[in-house]
Motif scaffolding. Sequence first.
Motif, PDB file in Angstrom:
ATOM      1  N   LEU A  63       0.830  -1.198   0.000  1.00  0.00           N
ATOM      2  CA  LEU A  63       0.000   0.000   0.000  1.00  0.00           C
ATOM      3  C   LEU A  63       0.868   1.253   0.000  1.00  0.00           C
ATOM      4  CD1 LEU A  63      -2.804  -0.857   2.598  1.00  0.00           C
ATOM      5  CD2 LEU A  63      -2.913  -0.992   0.108  1.00  0.00           C
ATOM      6  N   LYS A  64       0.321   2.332  -0.498  1.00  0.00           N
ATOM      7  CA  LYS A  64       1.009   3.618  -0.499  1.00  0.00           C
ATOM      8  C   LYS A  64       0.026   4.704  -0.075  1.00  0.00           C
ATOM      9  CE  LYS A  64       2.205   5.450  -4.477  1.00  0.00           C
ATOM     10  NZ  LYS A  64       2.974   5.682  -5.716  1.00  0.00           N
ATOM     11  N   PHE A  65       0.388   5.468   0.944  1.00  0.00           N
ATOM     12  CA  PHE A  65      -0.426   6.586   1.401  1.00  0.00           C
ATOM     13  C   PHE A  65       0.280   7.888   1.035  1.00  0.00           C
ATOM     14  CE2 PHE A  65      -2.575   4.180   5.181  1.00  0.00           C
ATOM     15  CZ  PHE A  65      -3.326   3.452   4.258  1.00  0.00           C
ATOM     16  N   ALA A  66      -0.493   8.887   0.651  1.00  0.00           N
ATOM     17  CA  ALA A  66       0.049  10.220   0.392  1.00  0.00           C
ATOM     18  C   ALA A  66      -0.236  11.112   1.592  1.00  0.00           C
ATOM     19  CB  ALA A  66      -0.564  10.812  -0.870  1.00  0.00           C
ATOM     20  N   LEU A  67       0.784  11.810   2.069  1.00  0.00           N
ATOM     21  CA  LEU A  67       0.653  12.763   3.159  1.00  0.00           C
ATOM     22  C   LEU A  67       0.699  14.160   2.540  1.00  0.00           C
ATOM     23  CD1 LEU A  67       2.753  12.690   6.467  1.00  0.00           C
ATOM     24  CD2 LEU A  67       2.131  14.802   5.315  1.00  0.00           C
ATOM     25  N   VAL A  68      -0.420  14.857   2.565  1.00  0.00           N
ATOM     26  CA  VAL A  68      -0.504  16.201   1.984  1.00  0.00           C
ATOM     27  C   VAL A  68      -0.505  17.213   3.126  1.00  0.00           C
ATOM     28  CG1 VAL A  68      -1.845  17.775   0.534  1.00  0.00           C
ATOM     29  CG2 VAL A  68      -1.783  15.330  -0.001  1.00  0.00           C
ATOM     30  N   HIS A  69       0.576  17.971   3.241  1.00  0.00           N
ATOM     31  CA  HIS A  69       0.775  18.897   4.354  1.00  0.00           C
ATOM     32  C   HIS A  69       0.350  20.304   3.951  1.00  0.00           C
ATOM     33  CE1 HIS A  69       2.389  20.240   8.129  1.00  0.00           C
ATOM     34  NE2 HIS A  69       3.092  19.145   8.317  1.00  0.00           N
ATOM     35  N   PHE A  70      -0.290  21.022   4.876  1.00  0.00           N
ATOM     36  CA  PHE A  70      -0.722  22.384   4.556  1.00  0.00           C
ATOM     37  C   PHE A  70       0.390  23.408   4.767  1.00  0.00           C
ATOM     38  CE2 PHE A  70      -0.802  22.920   8.999  1.00  0.00           C
ATOM     39  CZ  PHE A  70      -1.220  24.203   9.379  1.00  0.00           C
ATOM     40  N   VAL A 124      -2.915  16.853   6.276  1.00  0.00           N
ATOM     41  CA  VAL A 124      -2.500  17.374   7.581  1.00  0.00           C
ATOM     42  C   VAL A 124      -2.756  18.871   7.654  1.00  0.00           C
ATOM     43  CG1 VAL A 124      -0.554  17.720   9.142  1.00  0.00           C
ATOM     44  CG2 VAL A 124      -0.738  15.590   7.846  1.00  0.00           C
ATOM     45  N   GLY A 125      -3.471  19.296   8.689  1.00  0.00           N
ATOM     46  CA  GLY A 125      -3.678  20.720   8.912  1.00  0.00           C
ATOM     47  C   GLY A 125      -4.904  21.268   8.219  1.00  0.00           C
ATOM     48  N   HIS A 126      -4.941  22.570   8.111  1.00  0.00           N
ATOM     49  CA  HIS A 126      -6.150  23.273   7.687  1.00  0.00           C
ATOM     50  C   HIS A 126      -6.252  23.377   6.166  1.00  0.00           C
ATOM     51  CE1 HIS A 126      -6.325  25.502  11.820  1.00  0.00           C
ATOM     52  NE2 HIS A 126      -6.168  24.203  11.934  1.00  0.00           N
ATOM     53  N   HIS A 127      -7.275  22.749   5.625  1.00  0.00           N
ATOM     54  CA  HIS A 127      -7.576  22.824   4.196  1.00  0.00           C
ATOM     55  C   HIS A 127      -9.010  23.325   4.071  1.00  0.00           C
ATOM     56  CE1 HIS A 127      -3.975  20.494   2.978  1.00  0.00           C
ATOM     57  NE2 HIS A 127      -4.152  19.920   4.161  1.00  0.00           N
TER      58      HIS A 127
END
Length: 342
Positions: A63-70, A124-127
């Motif tokens: 599996l591969k997860f993407a971490l999208v940081h604000f 992660v964080g405010h979107h």
Amino acid sequence: MVTIKEIASAVGVSSATVSRVLNYDPTLSISTKKRQAIIETAEALNYATPRNRGRGAGAMQGLKFALVHFLQPAQELIDPYYVGVRLGIENRCQALKIEVVKVFHNGNLPEAAILQGASGVVAVGHHYGEEVHWLRRHSRHLVFADFAPDDDVDDSVMSDVSIAMNRLLDGVYGMGYRRIGFLGWIDAFRDKDDIHSERRCRAFIQWMTKAGLYDPELCMVEKLTPDSGYTLAKAMLSKPNPPKILVTCNDNMAIGAYRAIHEMGLRIPDDVAVASFNDIPVAQFLGPPLSTVKIPAEVIGETAVDLLVERLTGRDVAKKVILGTEMVWRGSTMARAAAPGA
């Protein structure tokens, strides 16, 4: 409690260098790579939660997860709380043998193909606004960490800082403090017409108003910068009738407030006390150590990964997980305020 000496030994630098990095000494000349190593090591050594130990059984290889940081990488180093969230995600994925692709904010939305090629996405964080819709369009499964959109479409995990603010104010009120100031930032994304819409600020105003203690002069916010805590604290403490305690939105602002207080020749907590949010590693090393709400950053990251795994194994109902906080009282607040009406 982790010590500065242990951090210095792990990174291979002097204790003095660690102390200056953790206290955000602006005169220190050090590479970004070394600064990042110190901050991440401090967070990792403080990382004592047992949840990610011994839970590799049933690992989900492939599996591969993407971490999208604000935040941008440099901004993350300014706020180590989010380093903790990221480490929680990375460590949990490592335990489950899940690959992580990190995407930091650079002013533009990431390539859609990165999200589409991942089994799940942790934002992660405010979107806000169109960015949330964009994430939904391109993610197979999506979970928000340290943020929850106003609807109930997606999984999310966070702590309730409004409840934490009430607990903090209950505590300082019980110590005898009455002249209480607040330093925060403007959350223009949440409500561009209300400079007090940020959740901690709103909870502060509501609690103080109910207690009959609210003074608009002692509630100061501005667009967040690395110097916000310093500039706001200096402005508030220069008022004719300054507060006896400052409550700051996060520990980074508290560090700036400490600098302003010391420059003004004041003592903590004798002349003015300080309390804050997050409990980043440096909080225990300040002089005096900072009273702060401990928000479980690493567990927020871990839980976000667990929520994605649940989605992949069949759950189809959205979950909003609220993790508890803990008030950690240290030397920046008195056990009892100096005088009635303080």
